[in-house]
Enzyme design. Sequence first.
Site, PDB file in Angstrom:
ATOM      1  N   SER A  19       0.834  -1.241   0.117  1.00 28.77           N
ATOM      2  CA  SER A  19      -0.065  -0.038   0.100  1.00 28.77           C
ATOM      3  C   SER A  19       0.916   1.200   0.074  1.00 28.77           C
ATOM      4  CB  SER A  19      -0.897  -0.228   1.315  1.00 28.77           C
ATOM      5  OG  SER A  19      -1.569   1.265   1.476  1.00 28.77           O
ATOM      6  N   TYR A  79      -2.196   0.455  10.615  1.00 28.52           N
ATOM      7  CA  TYR A  79      -2.251  -0.097   9.185  1.00 28.52           C
ATOM      8  C   TYR A  79      -0.862   0.020   8.615  1.00 28.52           C
ATOM      9  CZ  TYR A  79      -3.541  -0.888   4.240  1.00 28.52           C
ATOM     10  OH  TYR A  79      -3.593  -1.191   3.052  1.00 28.52           O
TER      11      TYR A  79
END
Length: 229
Positions: free
Chosen positions: A131, A144
């Site tokens: 990501s 995250y």
Amino acid sequence: MATHLITGAGSGIGAVLAERLTERGDEVWLLTRNAKRAAELRERFPSVQTLVGDLADPAKLSWALGHQTQPVELDSLLHVAGMVELGPVGDTPVKAWNETLAVNLVAPAELTRLMLPQLRLSRGHVVFVNSGAGLAAHAGWGSYAASKFGLRALADSLRAEEHAGGVRVTTVYPGRTATAMQEKVHRQEGTEYDPARWIAPESVATAVLTALDLPRDAEITELTVRPGR
């Protein structure tokens, strides 16, 4: 014909990869969290084979996979599954940290460990769909981003360890992609979700396949994909 194992094939990027790889005649295995989900995926992708293992409980993956038939050789292991829970560090409970790290980091590490014999045999390829949060952390994204920074470290270490044996390792860093996870992120952010603003899952899948299909004289180690709009 190549053999691939994909996590996160129920939707988004993983589903597109499963579709494209089966369409070109490759052997595709999908890891899913339970038998019901496995049956649903076999109905959707009739030619695939499934393995059942819960990424949220990585300590049990070895036991679960040890009781199932696995591919003898593996040309690629595609880590696509992930989860996200946004929130300030000061408000994020330990349960959210543990769940995020388990699914996004510990499970990929354990699954890779378990599949390395097959990958080494085929001089295969491990792809981590990371990501943009694995490159830069922002407010509200602490747990995250930490899991994705760790995933980058996992990929870098694995590459250094397995390069001499011919196993290739690629990390793909997509920006915001129009998936169910992105819709959830917008709900958590309290913003309107417009999938047309973001990268199509098909575009990220194309980037993954580009890395997979690169001739053996080269290796794409990292690939960043950003929205073009």
